[in-house]
Design an enzyme around this catalytic site. Structure first.
Site, PDB file in Angstrom:
ATOM      1  N   THR A   1      -1.833   8.325 -13.658  1.00  0.00           N
ATOM      2  CA  THR A   1      -0.863   8.260 -12.562  1.00  0.00           C
ATOM      3  C   THR A   1      -0.237   9.608 -12.270  1.00  0.00           C
ATOM      4  O   THR A   1      -0.168  10.472 -13.138  1.00  0.00           O
ATOM      5  CB  THR A   1       0.242   7.206 -12.838  1.00  0.00           C
ATOM      6  N   ARG A   2       0.194   9.758 -11.002  1.00  0.00           N
ATOM      7  CA  ARG A   2       0.927  10.957 -10.583  1.00  0.00           C
ATOM      8  C   ARG A   2       2.212  10.536  -9.879  1.00  0.00           C
ATOM      9  O   ARG A   2       2.835  11.303  -9.175  1.00  0.00           O
ATOM     10  CB  ARG A   2       0.083  11.841  -9.657  1.00  0.00           C
TER      11      ARG A   2
ATOM     12  N   HIS B   1       6.331   1.987 -11.038  1.00  0.00           N
ATOM     13  CA  HIS B   1       7.085   0.888 -10.443  1.00  0.00           C
ATOM     14  C   HIS B   1       6.554  -0.424 -11.017  1.00  0.00           C
ATOM     15  O   HIS B   1       5.629  -0.434 -11.819  1.00  0.00           O
ATOM     16  CB  HIS B   1       6.968   0.948  -8.922  1.00  0.00           C
TER      17      HIS B   1
ATOM     18  N   ARG C   1      -6.576   0.753  -6.128  1.00  0.00           N
ATOM     19  CA  ARG C   1      -6.871   1.019  -4.728  1.00  0.00           C
ATOM     20  C   ARG C   1      -6.610   2.503  -4.420  1.00  0.00           C
ATOM     21  O   ARG C   1      -5.643   3.067  -4.886  1.00  0.00           O
ATOM     22  CB  ARG C   1      -5.959   0.102  -3.909  1.00  0.00           C
TER      23      ARG C   1
HETATM   24  P1  ADP Z   1      -3.659   8.549  -8.169  1.00  0.00           P
HETATM   25  O1  ADP Z   1      -3.355   9.471  -7.039  1.00  0.00           O
HETATM   26  O2  ADP Z   1      -4.312   9.262  -9.263  1.00  0.00           O
HETATM   27  O3  ADP Z   1      -4.417   7.346  -7.731  1.00  0.00           O
HETATM   28  P2  ADP Z   1      -1.306   6.870  -8.490  1.00  0.00           P
HETATM   29  O4  ADP Z   1      -0.168   7.075  -9.400  1.00  0.00           O
HETATM   30  O5  ADP Z   1      -1.043   6.737  -7.031  1.00  0.00           O
HETATM   31  O6  ADP Z   1      -2.285   8.078  -8.808  1.00  0.00           O
HETATM   32  O7  ADP Z   1      -2.111   5.565  -8.919  1.00  0.00           O
HETATM   33  C1  ADP Z   1      -2.457   5.332 -10.253  1.00  0.00           C
HETATM   34  C2  ADP Z   1      -3.476   4.220 -10.359  1.00  0.00           C
HETATM   35  O8  ADP Z   1      -2.894   2.983  -9.934  1.00  0.00           O
HETATM   36  C3  ADP Z   1      -4.711   4.400  -9.510  1.00  0.00           C
HETATM   37  O9  ADP Z   1      -5.833   3.871 -10.174  1.00  0.00           O
HETATM   38  C4  ADP Z   1      -4.394   3.586  -8.275  1.00  0.00           C
HETATM   39  O10 ADP Z   1      -5.569   3.185  -7.620  1.00  0.00           O
HETATM   40  C5  ADP Z   1      -3.642   2.409  -8.869  1.00  0.00           C
HETATM   41  N1  ADP Z   1      -2.692   1.768  -7.938  1.00  0.00           N
HETATM   42  C6  ADP Z   1      -1.492   2.258  -7.506  1.00  0.00           C
HETATM   43  N2  ADP Z   1      -0.861   1.373  -6.699  1.00  0.00           N
HETATM   44  C7  ADP Z   1      -1.675   0.289  -6.597  1.00  0.00           C
HETATM   45  C8  ADP Z   1      -1.598  -0.971  -5.906  1.00  0.00           C
HETATM   46  N3  ADP Z   1      -0.541  -1.322  -5.147  1.00  0.00           N
HETATM   47  N4  ADP Z   1      -2.636  -1.823  -6.045  1.00  0.00           N
HETATM   48  C9  ADP Z   1      -3.701  -1.508  -6.808  1.00  0.00           C
HETATM   49  N5  ADP Z   1      -3.827  -0.349  -7.462  1.00  0.00           N
HETATM   50  C10 ADP Z   1      -2.848   0.547  -7.381  1.00  0.00           C
END
Ligand code: ADP
Ligand code: ADP
Length: 568
Positions: free
Chosen positions: A193-194, A198, A288
């Site tokens: 994650t970045r 939540h 996603r």
């Molecule tokens: P990244 O830019 O590396 O995807 P994120 O922190 O945005 O970092 O997401 C971390 C992980 O959680 C990723 O695999 C992302 O696809 C997944 N993810 C985040 N929000 C959701 C969501 N609402 N539904 C499904 N997967 C999610």
């Protein structure tokens, strides 16, 4: 869920120790050096500790070209993204050279025996590795500033980058593997994650750990992420708090990853999985739009929401990491539950809050994030790090001739701000010259120094959430613009007190104009020294037709409009 055997491959370790290190340290002092970027610094650290295993160097041409075209190193090993060390061709690094790699502060990190150098093409790399040359992609816009020549060769690392923050959470792949081993977990699912954690991420990670029946490695990126992301200090405070309070301590490990992300979507997801395998994970969560860089210049996402899952699934067996995929998760307020989009009952209401909405609709307005969306601990850490506009700092910068009315209006403004609950600091030109700028005269150079000192102090005050009002003639445009840059474009308000010279001279409150006319003082602005009026002031005041109160009111309404003042 298929059982995947832990990666038995060899972990690269580029760190040298003992006599070899001592000898190299001595030699390095005399070697030609290159300073590497913060991105290359992250890459170097992960190469050194084996996080990129089996890659053990910045790529040479053969690896680079095959990675771009086939996602494989020259020997056939799957590796989806190029890791290069581009330098300026003018640095004149040649094959056969031994060079020192240093960080931005010139600290010695490593020694490279250069085996080859080669030119590269930013358009080609962007097109092949990222699938786009759209400058809206954050890496595309960054790449054009990289050096034109890549250097490659065996690297011996003398020192890893030094960190002072969250040192207890920074671990090498070997350290993470050994803690996971101690936990006795046969299967380990890693979460990348970045973003702040939540409720939805909590749900994904908890379900993944249950599904895998193993340990959970929460592995957030603290190197370079997408520009505009929540800073890693706030994020790590959140991760740490949530892991302590809401996760099973026997089965959860929080560890930080100093990765420089490329925001390359599918290829990046595969790369993330390989990296986590090296840290000991057997499973990897891909949700996603994994590592998605937002929208392109046509307002469309760069990658399909599940492209990353497809690519990782195709290669999971080869890299030795099983994927734990998730479709988009949404919140059902009536059931008070998070479900995958495919499981939404027909007609059910859903709720979601995007990252942009978190920033603009909640934090910027000082509205607490709701409990269905995030834990109260997360909400309060975010609120503390990102205060609403009316608690952020700003600078009102008056400029105009002596006697134009700067101090008079500034004093009224101070009280109007107090009336609205904001303390402010007044940096008056005349007063500043008695301490901060004592000893400076009125030459162009001294005047610029004086203004830049005021600007520096103002920027510090504004940065820490304070309101600052500067009232000095500040006759030169360039110096005023430098102050605007120091303070920050969106929180700097230039107020031009546009009173004609004749009126100022007539007022002559301090008797200065008379003395200048008599030649008792020289270099007086407006008489025998220039005044450059602002071209585009944020507020333009004419004091011959407006009272000081009316002038101050105009500034207050601008600040109000921009959200810097509370309504009450
Ligand atoms: P990244 O830019 O590396 O995807 P994120 O922190 O945005 O970092 O997401 C971390 C992980 O959680 C990723 O695999 C992302 O696809 C997944 N993810 C985040 N929000 C959701 C969501 N609402 N539904 C499904 N997967 C999610
Ligand atoms: P500065 O700080 O720009 O050198 P001062 O505020 O010290 O100028 O002096 C401006 C003088 O002009 C004061 O005597 C003030 O009373 C007078 N004055 C008259 N009308 C105005 C106005 N509308 N705004 C500001 N000052 C005014």
């Amino acid at each position: 869920m298929p059982l995947i055997r832990p990666y038995g491959g060899y972990l690269v370790n580029l760190l040298v120790t003992g006599d070899e290190r001592r000898a190299l340290l001595e030699e390095a002092a005399h070697l030609p050096s290159i300073q590497i970027s913060s991105r290359a610094l992250c890459d170097l650290e992960l190469l050194a500790t084996g996080a990129f295993s089996p890659l053990n160097r910045f790529m040479g041409r053969a690896d680079y070209q095959r990675v771009l075209h086939d996602m494989r190193l020259a020997d056939g090993t799957l590796f989806p993204l190029p890791i290069t060390l581009p330098v300026d061709g003018k640095a004149l690094v040649r094959a056969g050279d031994r060079i020192a790699l240093r960080d931005a502060r010139n600290e010695l990190l490593a020694v490279m025996d250069v085996e080859e150098t080669f030119g590269w093409d930013a358009d080609e790399e962007a097109h092949l590795a990222l699938g786009t040359t759209d400058p809206r992609h954050p890496l595309v816009s960054e790449m054009i500033s990289w050096g034109d020549t890549c250097v490659s060769g065996a690297v011996r690392v003398l020192r890893l980058p030094r960190y002072h923050d969250f040192v207890d959470l920074r671990r090498t792949p070997a350290e993470v593997r050994s803690i996971l081993y101690e936990m006795g977990a046969e299967r380990v699912v890693a979460f990348q994650t970045r973003n702040p954690l939540h409720r939805v991420h909590e749900e994904l990670t908890r379900r993944a750990a249950a599904e895998v029946q193993g340990a959970l490695l929460i592995h957030p990126v603290v190197g370079l992420t997408r520009p505009g992301d929540v800073d890693h200090y706030s994020r790590v405070r959140i991760y740490r708090t949530l892991v302590e309070r809401y996760y099973d301590p026997q089965r959860t490990l929080l560890s930080l990853l100093p990765l420089a992300m490329r925001m390359a979507g599918p290829r990046e997801a595969l790369w993330h999985a390989i990296i986590r395998r090296n840290y000991g994970a057997t499973h990897f969560i891909v949700g996603r739009d994994h590592a998605g860089p937002g929208l392109n210049s046509r307002g469309k996402p760069f990658y399909g929401p599940y492209d990353a899952q497809e690519l990782v699934a195709r290669h999971a067996a080869e890299i030795g990491v099983a994927m734990v995929p998730f479709r988009e998760y949404v919140y059902l307020p009536d059931a008070d539950a998070y479900v995958e989009e495919t499981a939404i009952p027909p007609g059910a209401r859903t709720l979601s809050i995007s990252g942009t909405q978190v920033r603009d609709e909640y934090l910027a307005r000082g509205t607490m994030l709701p409990a269905w969306f995030t834990r109260p601990e997360t909400a309060s850490i975010l609120a503390q790090s990102y205060p609403p506009r009316h608690r952020q700092g700003f600078c009102v910068w008056f400029t105009g001739l002596s006697g134009a009315g700067k101090s008079t209006i500034a004093e009224v403004l101070v009280t109007l701000l107090l009336e609205r609950g904001r303390q402010s600091t007044l940096l008056d030109g005349d007063v500043v010259r008695t301490h901060l700028s004592k000893g400076l005269g009125f030459s162009r150079e001294d005047r610029d120094t004086n203004i830049l000192r005021i600007g520096f102090v103002a920027s510090e005050i504004a940065r820490h959430g304070g309101a600052v009002i500067c009232a000095a003639i500040s006759p030169y445009r360039a110096a005023r613009n430098a102050c605007r840059k120091l303070v920050g474009e969106d929180r700097f308000f230039e107020v031009f007190v546009d009173t004609p010279l004749e009126v100022c001279e007539q007022r002559d409150t301090k008797g200065m104009y008379a003395r200048a006319r008599r030649g008792e003082i020289t270099g007086f602005t407006g008489i025998d020294d220039p005044y450059e009026p602002p071209e585009m002031p944020d507020v333009h005041l004419t004091t011959t037709t407006t009272t000081p109160e009316e002038c101050a009111w105009r500034i207050v309404s601008l600040l109000q409009e921009r959200g810097f003042l509370n309504d009450r």
